[in-house]
Motif scaffolding. Structure first.
Motif, short mmCIF file in Angstrom:
data_model
loop_
_atom_site.label_atom_id
_atom_site.label_comp_id
_atom_site.label_asym_id
_atom_site.label_seq_id
_atom_site.Cartn_x
_atom_site.Cartn_y
_atom_site.Cartn_z
N ARG A 251 22.02 1.86 9.22
CA ARG A 251 23.27 1.84 8.47
C ARG A 251 23.58 0.46 7.89
O ARG A 251 24.36 0.34 6.95
CB ARG A 251 24.44 2.27 9.36
N SER A 252 22.98 -0.55 8.45
CA SER A 252 23.27 -1.91 8.02
C SER A 252 22.46 -2.27 6.78
O SER A 252 21.61 -1.52 6.32
CB SER A 252 22.96 -2.90 9.15
N SER A 253 22.72 -3.46 6.28
CA SER A 253 21.99 -3.95 5.11
C SER A 253 20.55 -4.32 5.46
O SER A 253 19.72 -4.51 4.57
CB SER A 253 22.70 -5.17 4.52
N ALA A 254 20.25 -4.44 6.76
CA ALA A 254 18.88 -4.79 7.17
C ALA A 254 17.89 -3.72 6.75
O ALA A 254 16.75 -4.02 6.38
CB ALA A 254 18.84 -5.02 8.68
N GLY A 255 18.30 -2.46 6.85
CA GLY A 255 17.45 -1.38 6.37
C GLY A 255 16.45 -0.87 7.39
O GLY A 255 16.28 -1.42 8.49
N LEU A 256 15.78 0.21 6.99
CA LEU A 256 14.84 0.91 7.87
C LEU A 256 13.68 0.03 8.31
O LEU A 256 13.25 0.09 9.47
CB LEU A 256 14.32 2.15 7.14
N ALA A 257 13.16 -0.78 7.42
CA ALA A 257 11.98 -1.59 7.74
C ALA A 257 12.23 -2.53 8.91
O ALA A 257 11.33 -2.81 9.70
CB ALA A 257 11.54 -2.39 6.52
N THR A 258 13.47 -3.00 9.05
CA THR A 258 13.78 -3.94 10.13
C THR A 258 13.54 -3.32 11.50
O THR A 258 13.02 -3.97 12.41
CB THR A 258 15.24 -4.41 10.02
N SER A 259 13.90 -2.05 11.64
CA SER A 259 13.65 -1.37 12.91
C SER A 259 12.16 -1.36 13.25
O SER A 259 11.76 -1.59 14.39
CB SER A 259 14.17 0.07 12.85
N PHE A 260 11.35 -1.10 12.24
CA PHE A 260 9.90 -1.05 12.48
C PHE A 260 9.32 -2.44 12.75
O PHE A 260 8.41 -2.58 13.58
CB PHE A 260 9.21 -0.42 11.28
N TRP A 261 9.85 -3.47 12.10
CA TRP A 261 9.38 -4.83 12.38
C TRP A 261 9.69 -5.23 13.82
O TRP A 261 8.88 -5.86 14.50
CB TRP A 261 10.00 -5.83 11.42
N ILE A 262 10.88 -4.84 14.28
CA ILE A 262 11.26 -5.15 15.67
C ILE A 262 10.32 -4.43 16.63
O ILE A 262 9.84 -5.00 17.63
CB ILE A 262 12.72 -4.76 15.93
N ALA A 263 10.05 -3.15 16.36
CA ALA A 263 9.15 -2.38 17.21
C ALA A 263 7.75 -2.99 17.23
O ALA A 263 7.11 -3.08 18.29
CB ALA A 263 9.10 -0.93 16.73
N ALA A 264 7.27 -3.42 16.07
CA ALA A 264 5.94 -4.03 15.99
C ALA A 264 5.89 -5.33 16.78
O ALA A 264 4.89 -5.63 17.46
CB ALA A 264 5.58 -4.29 14.54
N ALA A 265 6.97 -6.12 16.71
CA ALA A 265 7.01 -7.39 17.45
C ALA A 265 6.97 -7.14 18.95
O ALA A 265 6.29 -7.87 19.70
CB ALA A 265 8.27 -8.16 17.07
#
Length: 285
Positions: A251-265
């Motif tokens: 829902r934030s401006s960070a967007g969907l990709a941010t969730s995946f980057w966190i998971a990858a990290a």
């Protein structure tokens, strides 16, 4: 009578040993006495890990599942870890439901199939020392790479992602969504397989139905010292927190990709942790 001079009588006869050199020559095999750097690294990676606290990375995978599943479902109405839900979506597709997602069954079928392939692929690590540092590190490194590919596809807008709230629509489906879904489902099979190989069956990392059942039926659920109960509770909390985080990030401006980057990290940190994990104690005979 023949006599000998004193100098001739006192002179000792040289022995065979005295004719040998007194300096030791270097051995041609001296370089083999010390293992090379490559051999040392290989030996380090082949060492099996100690299972003490090894459940922590597995429970962390539950957070990754919650994060990826909530994000993927919010964006593409499909799960990448919880294949029970995908099986129901696939079954609904036989009757053309839900009407708002006419091709939802195709996404679910792909996720189930690729998850199955991921489990099959990563389960073969049992053939190459499944509990070794190198095996576990390589497995989670590959899982992290799969999430990175999915994140990059969304980040570069190769695959469309929603901004803010998802609005139900009966329009056509963009089949490019199947690409990141496939990568995410594949890596989910890897983490669940690892939980089985390490014998942490109480933490499946992708589903909670059996975990809820085991918690409710555990006669020692309120006991002070109950490791399996603690792991199950940790799994529930991590999936819940991961799901909440994925929803708010979407829902934030960070967007969907941010969730995946966190998971990858997170997966990459786990991979590095496995490579330096405490070794299994030697068996005392």
């Amino acid at each position: 009578m023949k006599t000998h001079s004193p100098s001739q009588a006192s002179k000792p006869t040289p022995t065979r040993d005295e004719t040998l050199p007194t300096t030791e020559l270097p051995s041609s095999n001296s370089s083999l006495s010390k293992p090379s750097r490559a051999q040392t690294i290989l030996s380090h990676l082949k060492t099996e890990i100690a299972l003490d606290h090894a459940d922590i990375p597995i429970i962390a995978c539950c957070f990754v599942s919650g994060l990826c599943d909530s994000s993927a479902y919010n964006a593409w109405t499909c799960f990448v870890s919880m294949q029970t839900g995908n099986t129901i979506f696939l079954a609904l597709g036989a009757s053309g439901q839900p009407i708002t997602h006419p091709y939802g069954w195709a996404k679910s079928l792909l996720s189930i199939s690729v998850f199955f392939c991921g489990c099959l692929f990563f389960s073969n690590t049992r053939r190459i020392i499944p509990k070794a540092r190198g095996t576990l590190a390589a497995s989670f490194f590959l899982q992290s790479v799969c999430i990175i590919v999915a994140a990059a596809l969304v980040q570069r807008r190769v695959v469309p992602s929603p901004n803010g709230d998802v609005i139900e629509s009966g329009g056509g489906v963009d089949f490019l969504e199947l690409v990141p879904l496939g990568f995410l489902a594949f890596q989910s099979g890897g983490q669940m397989t690892t939980s089985r190989l390490l014998a942490f069956n109480e933490v499946p990392t992708t589903v909670l139905t059996s975990v809820y059942c085991d918690l409710a039926s555990d006669p020692k659920v309120l006991a002070r010292d109950n490791v399996k109960r603690n792991r199950r509770v940790g799994a529930v909390l991590c999936i819940l927190i991961g799901g909440i985080a994925g929803g708010w990030i979407s829902r934030s401006s960070a967007g969907l990709a941010t969730s995946f980057w966190i998971a990858a990290a997170i997966k990459m940190v786990i991979a590095i942790s496995w490579s330096i994990w405490k070794p299994k104690a030697a068996v005392q005979l």
